[in-house]
Motif scaffolding. Structure first.
Motif, short mmCIF file in Angstrom:
data_model
loop_
_atom_site.label_atom_id
_atom_site.label_comp_id
_atom_site.label_asym_id
_atom_site.label_seq_id
_atom_site.Cartn_x
_atom_site.Cartn_y
_atom_site.Cartn_z
N GLY A 36 0.77 -1.25 0.00
CA GLY A 36 0.00 0.00 0.00
C GLY A 36 0.79 1.29 0.00
N ASP A 37 1.45 1.59 1.14
CA ASP A 37 2.14 2.87 1.29
C ASP A 37 3.21 3.07 0.23
OD1 ASP A 37 0.71 3.60 3.39
OD2 ASP A 37 2.27 3.33 4.92
N GLN A 41 3.53 6.11 -2.37
CA GLN A 41 4.72 6.98 -2.45
C GLN A 41 5.44 6.87 -3.80
OE1 GLN A 41 7.10 5.68 0.88
NE2 GLN A 41 5.46 6.18 2.32
N GLY A 42 4.92 6.05 -4.67
CA GLY A 42 5.51 5.90 -6.01
C GLY A 42 6.80 5.10 -6.03
N CYS A 43 6.98 4.22 -5.04
CA CYS A 43 8.18 3.37 -5.03
C CYS A 43 8.16 2.41 -6.22
CB CYS A 43 8.24 2.53 -3.75
SG CYS A 43 8.35 3.53 -2.26
N GLU A 44 9.34 2.01 -6.62
CA GLU A 44 9.41 1.07 -7.75
C GLU A 44 10.24 -0.14 -7.37
OE1 GLU A 44 10.84 2.91 -11.29
OE2 GLU A 44 9.24 4.42 -11.25
N ASP A 45 9.92 -1.26 -7.99
CA ASP A 45 10.73 -2.47 -7.76
C ASP A 45 12.16 -2.21 -8.20
OD1 ASP A 45 8.73 -4.02 -6.83
OD2 ASP A 45 8.36 -5.10 -8.70
N THR A 105 13.72 -4.68 8.34
CA THR A 105 12.38 -4.46 8.88
C THR A 105 11.38 -4.14 7.75
OG1 THR A 105 11.13 -3.21 10.50
CG2 THR A 105 12.93 -2.03 9.49
N GLY A 106 10.23 -4.79 7.82
CA GLY A 106 9.20 -4.57 6.80
C GLY A 106 9.34 -5.42 5.55
N ASN A 235 7.83 0.10 9.16
CA ASN A 235 6.78 -0.89 9.38
C ASN A 235 6.02 -0.46 10.62
OD1 ASN A 235 5.18 -3.14 9.49
ND2 ASN A 235 6.86 -4.62 9.79
N ASN A 236 4.72 -0.14 10.45
CA ASN A 236 4.03 0.37 11.65
C ASN A 236 3.68 -0.73 12.63
OD1 ASN A 236 1.93 -0.73 10.31
ND2 ASN A 236 0.92 1.21 9.78
#
Ligand SMILES: Nc1ncnc2c1ncn2[C@@H]1O[C@H](COP(=O)(O)OP(=O)(O)OP(=O)(O)O)[C@@H](O)[C@H]1O
Length: 344
Positions: A36-37, A41-45, A105-106, A235-236
């Protein structure tokens, strides 16, 4: 392995078994999709799987594993059969084994192990181990008597906590800023002991005898809900501890039963006793304080986490190097509670 902040991080599942395999440590990587997040945020692989090879590429660097799951690699559904099912088989032959989920983490360790009741629960490794174990027991129960014990502990800041302790309660928020288990005041801390024959035991931790899949699943559920989690930038619901779910399988195999005329066993000539342990470990996330935005207590936790992971890395290096092992090189199990416990 680590990936950059905007990438789909990877989980390495390491299996160390005493089974007579070609290598006693195997490493698989599980690449999770963007979540999701990250999409918002427009992250890419940034992790690419090299076609036809158990190899991933991040920028100019290539990393080779025993297996690569997820993304364009092998479908994650094959992970259990290829990596973990042989260890469950080994358990029935008396071999100890350990499966570790390691990653930043995450990256999806809790999801991969199935200690998160929310999502990966059915497809996670631990639920699949439980299914395989009980279906095998079902087919063997006529010739073998089984006893199963489960323990579930976490190591938080070098302190061992019992996740199945019936006398402690889960609390929404503790003073440390973690959600997790609150131990009854005055209860002696759990201690790691080594018997004269080298067997490691946990004095003071709960061992639950289980005889059904439902009972074992209830232990996993109870312990997972009690685990210490806290929020980090990455990671929340970050697990701040190493969680170790241990299954101990004892078997009493009846050999050469004397059979009466009507085919019923009338006497047992010999009995074969086997006992083996399978540790299923969801490690706390390896992290960099800057990226996780951790300070104060969270930062101190991070220091302990990284120290434990360093000790684990050193043990795995010593065990994974066949030449060194044959030379009887020292394996530094005593450098942390985590490695001490997994010594078996
Ligand atoms: N293979 C996957 N497919 C879909 N979602 C996933 C996958 N793996 C992980 N996730 C999601 O990514 C998020 C982080 O996963 P998870 O909590 O398992 O990470 P972690 O490595 O255990 O983190 P930490 O070390 O901080 O505890 C969760 O929301 C989880 O649902």
């Amino acid at each position: 392995m680590e990936a950059s902040a905007a990438s789909p991080p990877a989980v390495a599942v390491t299996a160390a078994a005493a089974a007579a395999e070609d290598c006693c440590v195997k490493v698989a990587v599980h690449i999770r999709p963007l979540i999701g997040d990250e999409k918002v945020q427009g992250c890419e692989d940034c992790v690419t799987v090299v076609p036809g090879k158990p190899q991933v590429q991040i920028g100019a660097h290539s990393f080779t594993f025993d297996h690569v799951y997820g993304s364009t690699g092998t479908p994650p559904s094959a992970m259990f059969e290829e990596c973990v099912a042989p260890l469950v088989d080994g358990l029935f032959q008396g071999y100890n084994a350990t499966v570790l989920a390691y990653g930043q983490t995450g990256s999806g360790k809790t999801y991969t192990m199935g200690t998160n009741l929310k999502d990966g629960y059915q497809t996670g490794i631990i639920p699949q181990v439980m299914n395989a174990l009980f279906s095998r027991i079902e087919t063997l129960k006529h010739q073998t008597e089984f006893q199963l014990q489960v323990s579930f502990i976490e190591i938080l800041k070098e302190e061992v906590r019992d996740l199945l302790d019936p006398t402690s309660s889960s609390k929404a928020d503790s003073p440390s800023g973690n959600t997790g288990k609150v131990t009854v005041p005055g209860k002696p801390p759990i201690q790691i002991r080594e018997s004269s024959n080298g067997v490691i035991t946990l004095a003071g931790s709960t061992e639950v005898s289980v005889s059904t899949l439902k009972e074992m699943a209830a232990c996993l559920e109870q312990g997972s809900l009690s685990r210490a989690t806290g929020s980090t930038n990455m990671n929340n619901q970050s697990s701040r501890s190493h969680a170790i779910f241990t299954i101990t399988l004892e078997q009493m195999r009846k050999l050469n039963p004397v059979v009466s005329g009507d085919g019923n066993p009338i006497e047992t000539m010999n009995e074969d006793y086997l006992c083996a342990k399978l540790h299923l470990v969801d490690l706390a996330g390896s992290e960099r304080a800057k990226r996780t935005g951790s300070d104060g207590l969270r930062f101190k936790e991070g220091v302990h986490i990284n120290k434990g992971l360093l000790a684990l890395g050193n043990v795995i290096s010593a065990l994974g190097d066949e030449k060194k092992r044959k030379e009887g090189v020292h394996v530094p199990y005593r450098d942390s509670k985590l490695t001490r416990l997994l010594q078996v």
